[in-house]
Scaffold this active site. Structure first.
Site, PDB file in Angstrom:
ATOM      1  N   ASP A 244       0.822  -1.197   0.030  1.00  0.00           N
ATOM      2  CA  ASP A 244      -0.076  -0.045  -0.040  1.00  0.00           C
ATOM      3  C   ASP A 244       0.898   1.289  -0.124  1.00  0.00           C
ATOM      4  OD1 ASP A 244      -2.286   1.356   0.380  1.00  0.00           O
ATOM      5  OD2 ASP A 244      -2.078   1.458   2.521  1.00  0.00           O
ATOM      6  N   LYS A 245       0.436   2.337  -0.408  1.00  0.00           N
ATOM      7  CA  LYS A 245       1.255   3.638  -0.295  1.00  0.00           C
ATOM      8  C   LYS A 245       1.405   4.226   0.887  1.00  0.00           C
ATOM      9  CE  LYS A 245       0.787   7.502  -2.788  1.00  0.00           C
ATOM     10  NZ  LYS A 245       0.875   8.530  -1.952  1.00  0.00           N
ATOM     11  N   THR A 246       0.138   5.185   1.007  1.00  0.00           N
ATOM     12  CA  THR A 246       0.100   5.854   2.152  1.00  0.00           C
ATOM     13  C   THR A 246       0.153   5.237   3.440  1.00  0.00           C
ATOM     14  OG1 THR A 246      -1.513   7.232   0.696  1.00  0.00           O
ATOM     15  CG2 THR A 246      -1.367   7.813   2.862  1.00  0.00           C
ATOM     16  N   GLY A 631      -4.377  -0.466   6.599  1.00  0.00           N
ATOM     17  CA  GLY A 631      -5.799   0.080   6.595  1.00  0.00           C
ATOM     18  C   GLY A 631      -6.729  -1.113   6.577  1.00  0.00           C
ATOM     19  N   ASN A 633      -8.976  -0.912   4.585  1.00  0.00           N
ATOM     20  CA  ASN A 633      -9.065  -1.248   3.054  1.00  0.00           C
ATOM     21  C   ASN A 633      -8.433  -2.370   2.498  1.00  0.00           C
ATOM     22  OD1 ASN A 633      -7.043   0.458   3.524  1.00  0.00           O
ATOM     23  ND2 ASN A 633      -7.432   1.606   1.663  1.00  0.00           N
ATOM     24  N   ASP A 634      -7.160  -2.591   3.252  1.00  0.00           N
ATOM     25  CA  ASP A 634      -6.442  -3.868   2.666  1.00  0.00           C
ATOM     26  C   ASP A 634      -6.684  -5.073   3.313  1.00  0.00           C
ATOM     27  OD1 ASP A 634      -4.627  -1.463   1.368  1.00  0.00           O
ATOM     28  OD2 ASP A 634      -3.768  -1.243   3.663  1.00  0.00           O
TER      29      ASP A 634
END
Length: 974
Positions: A244-246, A631, A633-634
């Site tokens: 993931d990036k952020t 997150g 979301n992951d």
């Protein structure tokens, strides 16, 4: 504990009491489990956790959506526009939770506080409940993930089956041999079943688990917690990691890098700060102060991190109206912003003579009259504000630079706008443009409240750019370099903007300076046109001439491009795409999916379920996929991947097999190293346990031929003193210090491994058989009886041993005591220790065995003990182990056999390690040339495909054939 946490997470939202409005305006309290779509529920002013998906009908809410998006920043939700008030704005639009996110309260998210007009309640209409909600789908993917299959465990069963076949042969041999020798039926049954338990080791599962338990303990020490221990072995195989990036590769927030103002349609030089005295009352700062959706929650400013950084950069103060004030004016009172007192004394010296002016400056404040919230579709937000004491209002707008520039008067936009913008975006900066417009004096407060957005957002004056920076975490480039050196591919999966993601990928070394980036923009079928993909080449940065890149680009040859593309020859290429394109490609271009994921490096704007689909697509081409995210979301992707590592201890850790205590990606190489060590340990233990079974099987089968067997205490000594001690200490080798480019084999049925096991079996069989037959050739040999005396000991001892023999004659009905038994017992005992040492591999995946002190100590102690009882017999031990006395000369000969066995075993294993692979490939012809993994096979095919990668500015169309069999004809249009 994890399952309980998961269960609680599912059940937590279902037991809330909620107030619902009934048809006759009555308010009724019901349990949230009784909610159905269509109910109108009231959102309490002190907030709640949403038990369903609902759309806001009146009022505004501040919501923390970290559960779904992974962003811990509260967002402001506004009510759906009323069609009777805004007939033009709405049209025939149909509500959809995805499109109207600004108005939707999602299940499981936390409503922190609500705001409303006097006397009006904050109402929301229930649209989805249970597993249909966004959270329900997430929970379903966590509760019921697709099972991940691992070759090691499949091979283990095959290996056990082959041992069962060997046991079956032994079983038949025992039965036939015993019948021919007229052995009683019950003895035949016991002995033939005995051979099965000897061949298929019951201790195998415990032995295999030991290595994993030790690895789990080592991971815990370095702050990585594991809830699914069998995944540790799989982590040793990972050859691709999605990040993931952020918050994972980069820091969580954005930092203000600087501003670049525009005057007289030309850019001024970039400025670091907007705090300067000269800018205090400028429209640029006024825009930064007013154009945001910040709010105060319990006295603390919160909202979008970008807005927050922007507002903090000017050092102003925000004051919101209290509920009492709102009630008094019967309208929402405007939020007021003004410079802090620290900024004002600077003005004091400048305007000291003119006191009146100073008073004005202290009371300089701006009221935000109306907000048009940020819309991801429009890519902008706008506010109407009024400076205290001014007659006319101002409109301020901020958003994506291209969009803002298109809404401004062209004469106010600098000529070099596009070039300046491109320079910033290429360097990975997040750029926001600001614009301003003085509104007509006829626009009153009431008119502003009902005016259409489009009427305000036009004919603006372009004011300049704000440049934000998303910093890489300090350890990111080094960790990615380690992974590249170890031939582990890295992929970025993010919810962020595509260009920012590509830039971060370049900064952190995922994409090297000389590599090409091909953006795949897929469009769904529309107006009778087939689905299509447009290929764009993102312009690369100027090549690095000063220093060669730190990362070794000798990756698998998959990345080399065919010579037909002259300018791309010998250059690696990477695909980048966003979530929408990925969805279209999955649906309409299934044949292209493997080719795209083979080189796909940046996946931007990905929804939670798309992250999971990407992991599955990578697994379909035989990648072992790791996923690292922070997150909720992951969650789906973390659960679906072979090894999911969560960097937060919130919801993500429930779904993820691994959770790191430190929120840094440096845990990824550590986990892979431990996984490799655990995998190699599993192989060592498996090989050792297989050899242990076979060595004991050989001993017993040879002894059955003379109707003898190993004694009960001999079995116990071998199983408890030798095998258990060795198995549980040989698993203790820690992981090697660094990741190497080689990967351990994924299955037990691989050439070198089988070669190693078979060669050791043949050696053990040869030396045991040799000892068994050689003892019969000795001059002193005779079939052993209680009167036998091969030792020529003193009469006294002889008498006592004969006397002892008479006592045990009845006990020795199985004919345990004999010269063959004693010989095989000593040879086999040494063989167990020899293979334990031979199979305890160190480099390159584990620390060498001599650093495993417990193993070294136990092996040395066992060697010394067996040498001692062999060369210096102790009567009590001999009696206990049912050993017979043999001449000292024969004991020395056994020692020679054992030393020879050790030398041959060690040399053979070395030879297998060095030449095993080449020998096997020549033995079985050239079948090894075609790689087993689909992605390698595909990479080789693409090397000779002149049409791949797609050329710049071309389009690929999908045409569905009339048969409708789901295959697609791909037409490339230049």
């Amino acid at each position: 504990q994890q399952y309980v946490m998961l269960h609680d997470m599912v059940a937590a939202h279902s037991i809330v009491r909620v107030s619902v409005c009934r048809g006759n305006q009555e308010i009724e309290e019901i349990l949230s489990t009784d909610l159905v779509p269509g109910d109108v529920m009231l959102i309490p002013s002190n907030g709640t956790i949403m038990p369903c998906d609902a759309v806001l009908l009146s009022g505004t809410c501040i919501v923390n959506e970290s559960m779904l998006t992974g962003e811990s920043v509260p967002v402001t939700k506004i009510n759906l526009p009323n069609p009777s008030e805004y007939p033009k704005a709405m049209g025939d639009e149909i509500y959809s939770p995805e499109v109207h996110k600004r108005h939707t309260l999602f299940c499981g998210t936390n409503v922190i506080q609500t705001r409303f007009y006097t006397g009006e309640l904050v109402k929301a209409l229930v649209v989805r409940t249970g597993f249909s909600t966004a959270k329900g789908q997430l929970v379903r993917s966590i509760l019921y993930p697709k099972p991940t299959d691992f070759k090691l465990y499949r091979d283990a069963y095959l290996f056990l089956l082959s041992l069962v076949v060997v046991a079956g042969i032994g079983f038949l041999y025992t039965v036939v041999n015993s019948i021919l020798n007229e052995v009683p039926a019950h003895t035949i049954i016991i002995e033939s079943l005995d051979i099965i338990t000897i061949t298929v080791p019951p201790a195998l599962p415990a032995a295999m688990t030991a290595g994993i338990v030790y690895a789990q303990r080592r991971l815990k020490k370095i702050g990585i917690f594991c809830i699914s221990p069998q995944r540790i072995n799989i982590c040793g195989q990972l050859n691709l990691v999605c990040f993931d990036k952020t918050g994972t590769l980069t820091e969580d927030g954005l930092d203000l890098w600087g501003i670049q103002r525009v005057e007289n349609a030309g850019f001024l030089l970039p400025e670091e700060s907007a705090c300067s005295e000269s800018l205090l009352k400028s429209e640029f700062v006024a825009c930064m102060a007013t154009c945001h959706s910040l709010t105060k929650i319990e006295g603390v400013l919160s909202g979008d991190p970008l807005d927050l950084k922007m507002f903090e950069a000017i050092g102003w103060i925000l004051e919101e109206a209290t509920e009492e004030e709102t009630a008094l004016h019967n309208r929402i009172m405007p939020t007021v912003v003004r410079p802090s007192k620290q900024l004002l004394p600077e003005c004091k010296q400048a305007t000291n003579q003119d006191l009146e002016l100073f008073e004005l400056s202290t009371s300089y404040e701006i009221g935000i009259v109306r907000q048009f919230p940020f819309s991801s579709v429009l890519q902008r937000m706008c506010v109407i504000a009024r400076v205290l004491g001014e007659k006319r209002m101002d409109a301020y707008m901020k958003g994506a630079p291209e969009v803002i520039a298109s809404l401004c008067k062209q004469e106010t936009v600098p000529v070099d706008f596009e070039r300046v913008l491109e320079e910033y975006t290429k360097q990975g900066f997040r750029v926001i443009a600001l614009a301003h417009r003085k509104l007509e004096s006829k626009l009153t407060w009431h008119k502003v409240q009902t005016i259409n957005r489009d009427a305000i957002e036009s004919n603006m004056d372009f004011m300049g750019l704000i440049i934000m920076q998303n910093k890489l975490k300090q350890e990111t480039p080094a960790v990615l370099e380690d992974l590249h050196k170890a031939n582990i591919r890295t992929v970025m999966v993010t919810g962020d903007n595509m260009l920012t993601a590509i830039s971060v990928a370049r900064d952190c070394g995922m994409i090297l300076p000389q590599d090409k980036v091909i953006i795949a923009e897929a469009l769904p079928p529309k107006d009778g046109q087939a689905a299509r993909i447009n290929w764009h080449y993102a312009d690369t940065l100027a090549k690095c001439t000063s220093s060669s890149p730190a990362i070794n680009s000798e990756d698998i040859p998959v990345k080399l491009v065919h010579e037909s593309l002259e300018d791309l020859q010998m250059t690696k290429y990477h695909f980048a795409m966003n979530g929408k394109s990925f969805a279209v490609i999955l649906e309409h271009f299934q044949d292209l999916v493997p080719k795209l994921v083979l080189h796909g490096t940046v996946f931007a704007r990905m929804a939670p379920d798309q992250k999971t689909q990407l992991v599955e697509a990578l697994q379909n081409v035989d990648y072992y996929v790791g996923m690292c995210g922070d997150g909720a979301n992951d969650c789906g992707a973390l659960k679906r991947a072979h090894g999911g590592i969560s960097l937060s201890e919130l919801e993500a850790s429930v779904a993820s097999p691994f959770t790191s205590r430190t929120p840094s990606i440096s845990c990824v190489p550590k986990l892979i190293r431990e996984g490799r060590a655990a995998l190699i340990t599993s192989f060592c233990v498996f090989k050792f346990m297989a050899l242990y079974s076979i060595i004991q099987y050989i001993s017993v089968t040879l002894l059955y031929s003379i109707l003898s067997n190993l004694g009960d205490f001999q079995f116990l000594f071998i199983d408890l003193a030798i095998i258990l001690v060795v198995v549980f200490t040989m698993s203790l080798n820690p992981a090697w210090k660094e990741l190497v480019a080689r990967r351990p084999p994924s299955g037990l049925i691989s050439g070198p491994l089988l070669c190693s096991v078979l060669s050791q079996i043949i050696i053990c069989l040869a030396f045991q058989t040799f000892g068994f037959f050689w003892v019969k050739q000795q001059s002193w040999y005779e079939p052993w009886t209680t009167e036998s005396d091969a030792c020529n000991v003193l009469d006294a001892t002889n008498t006592s041993s004969a006397h002892h023999g008479n006592e045990t004659l009845d006990d020795d009905e199985h004919y345990i005591k004999n010269y063959e038994n004693t010989t095989l017992f000593f040879i086999s005992s040494f063989q167990y220790l020899i293979v334990a040492i031979v199979f305890s591999k160190g480099k390159p995946f584990r620390q060498p065995s001599y650093k495993n002190f417990l193993f070294v100590i136990s092996v040395v102690v066992l060697y010394v003990f067996i040498f001692f009882i062999m060369l210096h017999p102790v009567e009590s031990i001999d009696t206990f182990l049912e050993l017979v006395c043999v001449p000292y000369e024969w004991r020395l000969r056994i020692l020679i056999i054992v030393i020879l066995n050790a030398v041959v075993s060690v040399l053979t294993e070395e030879a297998v390690d060095r030449c095993g692979v080449s020998f096997l490939s020549s033995l079985f012809g050239c079948r090894e040339k075609t790689p087993k993994a689909k992605y390698m096979h595909l990479a080789q095919e693409l090397l000779v495909d002149p049409e791949w990668p797609p050329k710049p500015r071309t389009t690929t169309e999908a045409k569905v054939p009339s048969q409708g069999n789901g295959s697609y004809q791909i037409i490339t249009v230049t």
